[in-house]
Every structure is written in structure tokens, then in C-alpha cells.
Design a protein around this motif. Sequence first.
Motif, PDB file in Angstrom:
ATOM      1  N   LYS A 242       0.828  -1.215   0.000  1.00 23.03           N
ATOM      2  CA  LYS A 242       0.000   0.000   0.000  1.00 23.03           C
ATOM      3  C   LYS A 242       0.861   1.264   0.000  1.00 23.03           C
ATOM      4  CE  LYS A 242      -3.563  -0.325   2.934  1.00 23.03           C
ATOM      5  NZ  LYS A 242      -4.294  -0.772   4.152  1.00 23.03           N
ATOM      6  N   LYS A 245       2.325   1.628  -3.486  1.00 22.17           N
ATOM      7  CA  LYS A 245       1.275   2.110  -4.395  1.00 22.17           C
ATOM      8  C   LYS A 245       1.260   3.634  -4.476  1.00 22.17           C
ATOM      9  CE  LYS A 245      -2.934   2.206  -2.771  1.00 22.17           C
ATOM     10  NZ  LYS A 245      -3.418   3.598  -2.945  1.00 22.17           N
ATOM     11  N   ASP A 264      -7.036   1.801  -1.383  1.00 21.70           N
ATOM     12  CA  ASP A 264      -6.360   1.003  -0.352  1.00 21.70           C
ATOM     13  C   ASP A 264      -7.021  -0.358  -0.193  1.00 21.70           C
ATOM     14  OD1 ASP A 264      -4.429   2.858   0.148  1.00 21.70           O
ATOM     15  OD2 ASP A 264      -5.239   3.553   2.060  1.00 21.70           O
ATOM     16  N   ALA A 267      -5.989  -2.432  -3.161  1.00 25.77           N
ATOM     17  CA  ALA A 267      -4.577  -2.783  -3.030  1.00 25.77           C
ATOM     18  C   ALA A 267      -4.384  -3.916  -2.026  1.00 25.77           C
ATOM     19  CB  ALA A 267      -3.764  -1.564  -2.614  1.00 25.77           C
ATOM     20  N   GLU A 268      -5.138  -3.841  -0.937  1.00 30.51           N
ATOM     21  CA  GLU A 268      -5.044  -4.901   0.075  1.00 30.51           C
ATOM     22  C   GLU A 268      -5.476  -6.237  -0.505  1.00 30.51           C
ATOM     23  OE1 GLU A 268      -6.751  -5.849   4.557  1.00 30.51           O
ATOM     24  OE2 GLU A 268      -6.574  -3.780   3.849  1.00 30.51           O
TER      25      GLU A 268
END
Length: 314
Positions: A242, A245, A264, A267-268
Motif C-alpha cells: 500500500k 502504491k 487502499d 490494493a489490500e
Amino acid sequence: MQTEHDSTYISFSREEWASLHPSSQINLTQSEINHIQGLIGNLTNEEISKIYLPLIEYLSINMEAAKFSHHVKNQFLKKATKNPPFIIGIAGSVAVGKSTTSRILQSLLLDLPARPKVDLITTDGFLFSNNVLKAKGLSERKGFPESYNIRALIDFLSAVKSGEPCVQAPVYSHLYYDIVPGQYHQVCQPDIVIIEGINVLQTPKQVGSSIPSRVVSDFFDISIYVDADESHILKWYVERFKLLKKTAFTKPESYFKRFAELSDVEAEGVATDIWNRINKVNLEENILPTKYRADLIIEKSSNHQVDNIRVRKN
């Protein structure tokens, strides 16, 4: 009930380990600490003083013992060969903090009274290029033992250990996610070399009809495994993803720029999927089984703090 592994090591709690070198004190600036620890972690002066300075003392004892052994052998053989470099291997999972541990050790070793020359080499440079991995059908196995040019890594270590004037190590770019053509790290007769990589404690594996006669760890004078619960490592991996990113992935040349616009939450999800498909499998099948081949095991808790250190008895 004591296991076979328990009997092989002496275990020290954080406070017990710190007490072995009670006068240890260090004061680094926050900028210096940030440079050493990278993106994730909460490295402090206390952590360095309590954990890493005693570790440097232990490494120094082993280095002096190696020098004495070499001197005695020279006397017996009536030869005057040069002291070989002391090689430290550092293993452990992706995202467990191997790179931070390696940088701490390099920084502290450089500051020893003798001011030794210390090189830090990551085995990422010995991964096959993305083109070769694709041709071999290993693109989804990057980081697994078969994705490395082990012959080149062993040749490199052999040349370093035998005292070659200068040896080249290939350079890997995490930004490009590939080997950088034509770029090399020059290793020129160092006193100490730190070799950091997830699979550096691998045992010989059959290649075709033969089994290699030498493995990477044959060249180590001492080895360290950085350990933590898998749940902690996954958390750190996701946190790092994260952060990347928002930083490295935003660069136009980044291999992972397609992830820069993820939320987020997205992304997780992506990071967890990559972990489960690739890094978890590699950890359980290849990395974790090598833990008890290490001379020292550094065990970390959920906040990256070292809670326990195991030292092999012999």
C-alpha cells in the motif's frame, strides 16, 4: 516437551540477550534510522542497542575465531595465504525485514574499530531475467529456488571467498522488477560480505540427473534466519504494498504502475492474492523448512521488535 530443534539452540529473551552486552548504547538520528529501516518498521535506538550491538559482538567473536583458525592452519601448512572474507548469510521470508537487518549489520560492522570493508549483496541480482523466466515458464515462480541462476551465485561466492581482486554481482531493480543489463556491483577484496536472500539456506536439489556438489550456504561463516509469525509477515507485506502504491508504483517507469490507481481496499486485496498464490507457497515449501539450518534465529513480534534470539550450540 523439548523438541529436537529446542535442544540444538540456546534461547535468549530480549532482556537476556541485551544483558550480554549491557554497556551497549547508540544514538542515530531519525534520518539515519529511516534510511536503514526502509518503508516498514519501527526501528529505534533502543532496538539497535539491545539487539543488534550484542549481535555485532557475537559476530566479532566468530570473526576473530575464524582469523585465528586461518593463522594456525597457515603455520601448520607453512603457507602465507590471505585471510578470506567472512561471509554472513541472512535468510527469511519476503517482507520479514531481512534487508533492514542486513543494513543494520553493515552499518554497525563498518563502524568497528578496525574499520573493515563490508559489502552487502542481495541474491535478487542472481534471479534469471524476466525474459528467461518467461521462456522457462517461471514468471509466476519468481523468488522460488528454480528462478535463480544458482551456478552464477556459487561462482560469485567462490571467487569472493578465494580472494579474487574484483568480482561482479549483477544488479536487480525493484522499480523495473528485473535485472538491469550492464550494471554490476563491484566486490573488491572485502573483509566481510553480507549475502541476503530468501533462499540462501537451501539444501541441494536435483537438477536433471545430477545433484549439485555445492550450495550457497557452503560459503557462509555464519548464517541468520529472520523469523516471524506468518500472520505478521502478511500484514507487513500488505502495508508495504500500500505504501509502494503511493510512492514507487506512481513512477511512469515502474513495472507495477498499473497498481498505482488502486484504492487502499483494492490494493489490500491484490497484495493478499499475490501473497497467497506466490509468497505463502514459497515460504511454506522452500524458505521456512531451512530455518533450523541457521546459526542464529531472530524472532520478531507484530511490531517488528525482536523478542527472542536462538543461538546454535555448535
